[in-house]
Design a protein around this motif. Structure first.
Motif, PDB file in Angstrom:
ATOM      1  N   ALA A  88      22.866  37.384  50.313  1.00  0.00           N
ATOM      2  CA  ALA A  88      24.010  37.470  51.225  1.00  0.00           C
ATOM      3  C   ALA A  88      24.802  38.715  50.903  1.00  0.00           C
ATOM      4  O   ALA A  88      24.875  39.144  49.737  1.00  0.00           O
ATOM      5  CB  ALA A  88      24.895  36.230  51.107  1.00  0.00           C
ATOM      6  N   GLU A  89      25.368  39.311  51.934  1.00  0.00           N
ATOM      7  CA  GLU A  89      26.304  40.423  51.780  1.00  0.00           C
ATOM      8  C   GLU A  89      27.597  40.032  52.462  1.00  0.00           C
ATOM      9  O   GLU A  89      27.608  39.717  53.655  1.00  0.00           O
ATOM     10  CB  GLU A  89      25.749  41.716  52.403  1.00  0.00           C
ATOM     11  CG  GLU A  89      24.809  42.466  51.497  1.00  0.00           C
ATOM     12  CD  GLU A  89      24.561  43.881  52.005  1.00  0.00           C
ATOM     13  OE1 GLU A  89      24.518  44.792  51.156  1.00  0.00           O
ATOM     14  OE2 GLU A  89      24.423  44.066  53.220  1.00  0.00           O
ATOM     15  N   VAL A  90      28.683  40.036  51.705  1.00  0.00           N
ATOM     16  CA  VAL A  90      29.982  39.618  52.239  1.00  0.00           C
ATOM     17  C   VAL A  90      31.042  40.611  51.801  1.00  0.00           C
ATOM     18  O   VAL A  90      30.780  41.512  51.003  1.00  0.00           O
ATOM     19  CB  VAL A  90      30.344  38.184  51.760  1.00  0.00           C
ATOM     20  CG1 VAL A  90      29.293  37.175  52.211  1.00  0.00           C
ATOM     21  CG2 VAL A  90      30.489  38.144  50.234  1.00  0.00           C
ATOM     22  N   SER A  91      32.248  40.442  52.327  1.00  0.00           N
ATOM     23  CA  SER A  91      33.348  41.346  52.007  1.00  0.00           C
ATOM     24  C   SER A  91      34.538  40.566  51.473  1.00  0.00           C
ATOM     25  O   SER A  91      34.776  39.421  51.869  1.00  0.00           O
ATOM     26  CB  SER A  91      33.776  42.135  53.249  1.00  0.00           C
ATOM     27  OG  SER A  91      32.724  42.944  53.720  1.00  0.00           O
ATOM     28  N   LEU A  92      35.303  41.187  50.585  1.00  0.00           N
ATOM     29  CA  LEU A  92      36.557  40.631  50.095  1.00  0.00           C
ATOM     30  C   LEU A  92      37.701  41.127  50.978  1.00  0.00           C
ATOM     31  O   LEU A  92      37.546  42.113  51.712  1.00  0.00           O
ATOM     32  CB  LEU A  92      36.779  41.060  48.642  1.00  0.00           C
ATOM     33  CG  LEU A  92      35.724  40.598  47.627  1.00  0.00           C
ATOM     34  CD1 LEU A  92      36.064  41.123  46.241  1.00  0.00           C
ATOM     35  CD2 LEU A  92      35.601  39.085  47.609  1.00  0.00           C
ATOM     36  N   PRO A  93      38.850  40.478  50.940  1.00  0.00           N
ATOM     37  CA  PRO A  93      39.974  40.899  51.795  1.00  0.00           C
ATOM     38  C   PRO A  93      40.404  42.343  51.605  1.00  0.00           C
ATOM     39  O   PRO A  93      40.911  42.965  52.536  1.00  0.00           O
ATOM     40  CB  PRO A  93      41.097  39.931  51.389  1.00  0.00           C
ATOM     41  CG  PRO A  93      40.382  38.708  50.904  1.00  0.00           C
ATOM     42  CD  PRO A  93      39.150  39.220  50.222  1.00  0.00           C
TER      43      PRO A  93
END
Length: 297
Positions: A16-21
């Motif tokens: 998975a590739e996700v982003s932080l705020p």
């Protein structure tokens, strides 16, 4: 992290590739894809890089002579392609060049993941920022580009030119969007027009390869900038004008980094196209470069 981003990592999809705020990018892999599970976080500090800041000893990316040449390139609204390996400083240079653009000009940025943060860095600029992941057909780079062209952009910043956006970017550069910028993964500046032409041919339209190559060299890759990581510092090692003549790509070096002396060396004067556009759009900078020998009467 996965649930927060409405993503998934399962026995069937082991990554998975996700982003932080704050914009940091998180890459995760699970058992069966890598030997052990991994979590890698790549941070993108929201820092307003300028050509002046990149001249500081902490960066040493360029010198005053190179900075003046880059200001002239931006002022002349030549289309720029930046090449370089990962972590060679391409994004920092993009930000510094955007800082040189007049605030009233509408800038559209298209990225797979938002990393430039132009709106935060330069709140006074007229900017539209697209985030266009490849895995979302309704919101990918090609669709973002189509929408961007309808938003009256004066400059288009495509974070990385890839197959699906290549034709649209070439079309934009050939139809008056002067002063646009992108990056491409190639080994040398000589390879850039061929690499972009190959991307354009992927959609199997009935294009003439030689004619396409000439248009790319003439309109899209007017200026090539090569970045490299040297002794732990990100440096501009080459700034060149690209053109095509009788089927051959000509690279006219303007300035290059001398590895032995650790200095940037002027190679050639500006071409007639560069001189004409700079004199028309910024006469003061034109005269400054003429006095310093960049322009031959």
């Amino acid at each position: 992290l996965v649930l927060f981003n409405q993503e998934s990592i399962t026995a069937r999809k082991k990554w998975a590739e996700v982003s932080l705020p704050d914009g940091a990018r998180v890459t995760m892999t699970g058992f069966g894809y890598t030997r052990e599970p991994t979590i890698t976080i790549r941070f993108f500090p929201v820092q307003a890089h300028t050509l002046e800041s990149l001249m500081n000893a902490s960066y040493s990316t360029l010198d005053e002579q190179t900075a003046q040449l880059l200001r002239a390139i931006v002022a002349a609204r030549l289309n720029i392609v930046i090449i370089g390996a990962t972590n060679s400083g391409k994004s920092h240079l993009l930000k510094a060049l955007i800082a040189e653009m007049p605030d009233e000009q509408r800038i559209v940025t298209i990225e797979q993941r938002c990393e430039l943060f132009i709106g935060k860095l330069f709140p006074d600029k007229n900017v539209v920022e697209f985030e266009a992941p490849d895995d979302d057909r309704s919101h990918n780079g090609e669709q973002a580009f189509r929408l961007a062209l309808r938003q009256s952009p004066e400059r288009i910043i495509l974070a990385e030119i890839r197959d699906q956006e290549a034709n649209l970017y070439v079309r934009a550069c050939t139809r008056g969007h002067m002063g646009s910028m992108t990056t491409v993964h190639v080994n040398t500046l000589e390879d850039v027009p061929d690499a972009i032409a190959d991307m354009c041919m992927q959609d199997r339209r009935g294009m003439n390869p030689e004619r396409l190559r000439r248009r790319i060299a003439h309109f899209v890759t007017q200026i090539g900038i090569e970045m490299r990581l040297i002794e732990g510092k990100r440096k501009i090692v080459r700034i060149s004008e690209l053109s095509e003549l009788d089927g051959e790509i000509n690279v006219h070096d303007l300035i290059s980094y001398d590895y032995r002396s650790g200095r940037w060396v002027k190679k050639h004067s500006l071409s007639s196209t560069f001189r004409y556009q700079l004199q028309m759009l910024n006469p003061e900078l034109y005269e400054s470069l003429r006095r310093k020998g960049w322009i031959l009467d």
